[in-house]
Design an enzyme around this catalytic site. Structure first.
Site, PDB file in Angstrom:
ATOM      1  N   TYR A   1      -1.596  -2.654 -23.771  1.00  0.00           N
ATOM      2  CA  TYR A   1      -0.881  -3.699 -23.524  1.00  0.00           C
ATOM      3  C   TYR A   1      -1.886  -5.343 -23.895  1.00  0.00           C
ATOM      4  O   TYR A   1      -3.034  -4.881 -23.715  1.00  0.00           O
ATOM      5  CB  TYR A   1      -0.342  -4.542 -22.702  1.00  0.00           C
ATOM      6  CG  TYR A   1       0.639  -3.541 -22.522  1.00  0.00           C
ATOM      7  CD1 TYR A   1       1.881  -3.243 -23.449  1.00  0.00           C
ATOM      8  CD2 TYR A   1       1.272  -2.090 -21.284  1.00  0.00           C
ATOM      9  CE1 TYR A   1       2.869  -2.362 -22.958  1.00  0.00           C
ATOM     10  CE2 TYR A   1       2.170  -1.652 -21.328  1.00  0.00           C
ATOM     11  CZ  TYR A   1       3.307  -1.622 -21.811  1.00  0.00           C
ATOM     12  OH  TYR A   1       4.550  -0.628 -22.302  1.00  0.00           O
TER      13      TYR A   1
ATOM     14  N   CYS B   1      -1.459   0.367 -17.361  1.00  0.00           N
ATOM     15  CA  CYS B   1       0.143   0.465 -17.471  1.00  0.00           C
ATOM     16  C   CYS B   1       1.245   0.993 -16.065  1.00  0.00           C
ATOM     17  O   CYS B   1       0.279   0.740 -14.880  1.00  0.00           O
ATOM     18  CB  CYS B   1       0.205   1.050 -18.438  1.00  0.00           C
ATOM     19  SG  CYS B   1      -1.029   0.925 -20.220  1.00  0.00           S
ATOM     20  N   MET B   2       2.076   0.675 -15.972  1.00  0.00           N
ATOM     21  CA  MET B   2       2.814   1.218 -15.042  1.00  0.00           C
ATOM     22  C   MET B   2       2.639   2.481 -14.210  1.00  0.00           C
ATOM     23  O   MET B   2       2.263   2.321 -13.301  1.00  0.00           O
ATOM     24  CB  MET B   2       4.463   0.765 -15.666  1.00  0.00           C
ATOM     25  CG  MET B   2       4.872   0.813 -13.822  1.00  0.00           C
ATOM     26  SD  MET B   2       6.960   0.724 -13.701  1.00  0.00           S
ATOM     27  CE  MET B   2       7.363  -0.516 -14.300  1.00  0.00           C
ATOM     28  N   ASP B   3       2.566   3.383 -15.567  1.00  0.00           N
ATOM     29  CA  ASP B   3       2.334   5.135 -14.974  1.00  0.00           C
ATOM     30  C   ASP B   3       0.725   5.587 -15.582  1.00  0.00           C
ATOM     31  O   ASP B   3       0.680   6.931 -15.298  1.00  0.00           O
ATOM     32  CB  ASP B   3       3.955   5.495 -16.021  1.00  0.00           C
ATOM     33  CG  ASP B   3       4.872   4.618 -15.637  1.00  0.00           C
ATOM     34  OD1 ASP B   3       4.754   4.048 -14.088  1.00  0.00           O
ATOM     35  OD2 ASP B   3       5.337   4.091 -17.008  1.00  0.00           O
TER      36      ASP B   3
ATOM     37  N   LYS C   1       0.230   2.207  11.960  1.00  0.00           N
ATOM     38  CA  LYS C   1       1.927   1.319  11.349  1.00  0.00           C
ATOM     39  C   LYS C   1       1.434   1.752   9.722  1.00  0.00           C
ATOM     40  O   LYS C   1       0.439   2.071   9.072  1.00  0.00           O
ATOM     41  CB  LYS C   1       1.084  -0.165  11.451  1.00  0.00           C
ATOM     42  CG  LYS C   1       0.202  -0.911  11.013  1.00  0.00           C
ATOM     43  CD  LYS C   1      -0.358  -1.957  11.957  1.00  0.00           C
ATOM     44  CE  LYS C   1      -1.906  -2.518  11.584  1.00  0.00           C
ATOM     45  NZ  LYS C   1      -2.745  -3.750  12.238  1.00  0.00           N
TER      46      LYS C   1
ATOM     47  N   ARG D   1      -7.519  -0.381  19.983  1.00  0.00           N
ATOM     48  CA  ARG D   1      -6.479   0.345  19.450  1.00  0.00           C
ATOM     49  C   ARG D   1      -7.893   0.169  17.794  1.00  0.00           C
ATOM     50  O   ARG D   1      -8.081  -0.624  17.238  1.00  0.00           O
ATOM     51  CB  ARG D   1      -5.445  -1.141  19.061  1.00  0.00           C
ATOM     52  CG  ARG D   1      -4.777  -1.390  20.231  1.00  0.00           C
ATOM     53  CD  ARG D   1      -3.975  -2.460  20.079  1.00  0.00           C
ATOM     54  NE  ARG D   1      -4.455  -4.370  19.455  1.00  0.00           N
ATOM     55  CZ  ARG D   1      -5.229  -5.202  20.075  1.00  0.00           C
ATOM     56  NH1 ARG D   1      -5.036  -5.095  21.858  1.00  0.00           N
ATOM     57  NH2 ARG D   1      -5.146  -6.215  20.098  1.00  0.00           N
TER      58      ARG D   1
ATOM     59  N   HIS E   1      -5.276 -10.091  20.950  1.00  0.00           N
ATOM     60  CA  HIS E   1      -6.304  -9.405  19.108  1.00  0.00           C
ATOM     61  C   HIS E   1      -6.877 -10.762  18.864  1.00  0.00           C
ATOM     62  O   HIS E   1      -6.789 -11.969  18.840  1.00  0.00           O
ATOM     63  CB  HIS E   1      -5.301  -9.424  18.398  1.00  0.00           C
ATOM     64  CG  HIS E   1      -5.265  -8.915  17.111  1.00  0.00           C
ATOM     65  ND1 HIS E   1      -5.855  -7.743  16.816  1.00  0.00           N
ATOM     66  CD2 HIS E   1      -5.160  -9.154  15.730  1.00  0.00           C
ATOM     67  CE1 HIS E   1      -5.950  -7.229  15.522  1.00  0.00           C
ATOM     68  NE2 HIS E   1      -5.691  -8.100  15.294  1.00  0.00           N
TER      69      HIS E   1
END
Ligand SMILES: *Cc1c(COP(=O)(O)O)cnc(C)c1O
Length: 375
Positions: free
Chosen positions: A268, A314-316, A40, A222, A166
């Site tokens: 930042y 940062c984001m990237d 999954k 599982r 489970h």
């Protein structure tokens, strides 16, 4: 055609590690206990189709996912092994499951009524009955509920293949609650067997249960997190029957290197200030890739050595403090091995105060996956 990747960052998945973990698990399990490979959430971020194929090759007999979409993706990739959707699927989509020979998890009388009401079917839906022995998530919980559900089973429209439950504490040292759940499951299973006389495929154990005990797990386990070479908990790691081999590494390269004078600030918020003149490297990976802002303070590996992530992620991109100048293009390891040093997901999840499962799932699709030992 393989997509072209321009960015110097990738997740590498060593499928031979996945195969090894399954083979080692199978060697410890009681004879005849099958392995259901849990793929999954895009194979816990590792790539569901590739992991599923490797797992089946290594001896897993079935696959399990959470969503009908995930099962269909595996079918579309040409995988013909049995697939169980472990989550709730709206009965209005049962016919999609029938068409693609996907097994659904069912545990509500109302679900059965809706399923019967809709159509005049030629084929039966395959189901596993879910019993809630104490996880408190989904499943039939009381004897009354279970008995009512069983009276509503119409064998002309359903093929009841299995029963499962489970555990919520299989990864913890104290086994009291595990035992309670097991007892409840066994008494509910007896009731199921009084009504359903056909053979039932019974499974209860996740990775933690499977790594903890070799027997008493019924017909299958599982196997999720352990298959990826990750431990369900520190306790299971300490008491492991064999060493798991992690399959995932995250590598990139330095995109910029500079010397910064003492007292300068980085990123930042200007939260990191250099104490002295320092070499600062820039890495083209950030929280848009799943390297969250909370990774600040963790290390990466460069040239077999640890270097700290400094300033805000940062984001990237993010920055690291280097021990000297390195050429642009020098390999940087966020997760994995470099020389004698290694950083594994468990170290990262401990820093983030979460579990390795979550860190792996959060690595985004923007990071291309490359596969070793793909067949
Ligand atoms: C995700 C899941 C598993 C796999 O658990 P691991 O701890 O990753 O082995 C097993 N069973 C169910 C019902 C699940 O949702």
């Amino acid at each position: 055609m393989k997509p072209i990747n321009y960015r110097p960052a990738k997740i590498e998945i060593d499928l031979s590690a996945i195969k090894l973990n399954i083979k080692n698990l199978k060697a410890t399990l009681a004879k005849g206990t099958e392995v259901i490979a849990v793929v999954k959430a895009n194979g816990y971020g590792h790539g569901d189709v590739q992991v599923a194929k490797a797992a089946l090759e290594a001896g897993a007999t079935q696959l399990a996912v959470a969503l009908l979409e995930e099962a269909l993706k595996l079918r579309q990739a040409g995988i013909t092994a049995p697939i169980l959707v472990m989550g709730w699927v709206d009965p209005i989509f049962a016919d999609v499951a029938i068409e693609h020979e996907i097994t659904l998890t069912v545990f509500q009388s109302s679900w059965l009524e809706q399923y019967y009401a809709n159509f005049d079917r030629q084929k039966k839906l395959a189901i596993h009955i879910k019993l809630d022995s104490g996880m408190g998530r989904i499943g039939l919980r009381t004897e009354a509920e279970l008995k009512d559900f069983l009276t509503k089973i119409d064998h002309r429209q359903l093929n009841v293949q299995g029963v499962f439950t489970h555990f919520s504490t299989a990864d913890e040292p104290d086994t009291d609650y595990y035992q309670q759940q097991l007892n409840r499951f066994e008494s509910m299973l007896k009731i199921v067997r009084t009504v359903i006389k056909t053979e039932l495929f019974v499974h209860i154990g996740n990775s933690a249960a499977a790594l903890r005990q070799a027997s008493g797990l019924f017909d299958a386990v599982r196997f999720g997190i352990g298959m990826y070479g990750l431990y369900p908990s520190a306790y299971i790691e300490e008491n492991r029957p064999f060493k798991l081999k992690p399959a995932l590494s995250l590598k990139t390269q330095l995109s910029h290197v500079k010397k910064v004078e003492a007292g300068e600030v980085i990123s930042y918020g200007a939260t990191y200030q250099t104490n002295q003149a320092e070499w600062i490297g820039t890495i083209p990976v950030g929280y848009g890739d799943g390297v969250q802002r909370k990774w600040q303070g963790l290390d990466v590996l460069i040239d077999g050595k640890r270097m700290p992530i400094v300033g805000r992620v940062c984001m990237d991109q993010c920055m690291v403090r280097l021990d000297r100048a390195y050429p642009i293009g020098t390999e940087v390891t966020f997760i994995g091995q470099d020389g004698d040093e290694s950083i594994q997901l468990e170290e990262i999840s401990a820093h983030l105060e979460t579990i390795n499962y979550e860190v792996a799932c959060l690595l985004t699709d923007r990071l291309p996956r490359a596969y070793l030992d793909e067949t």
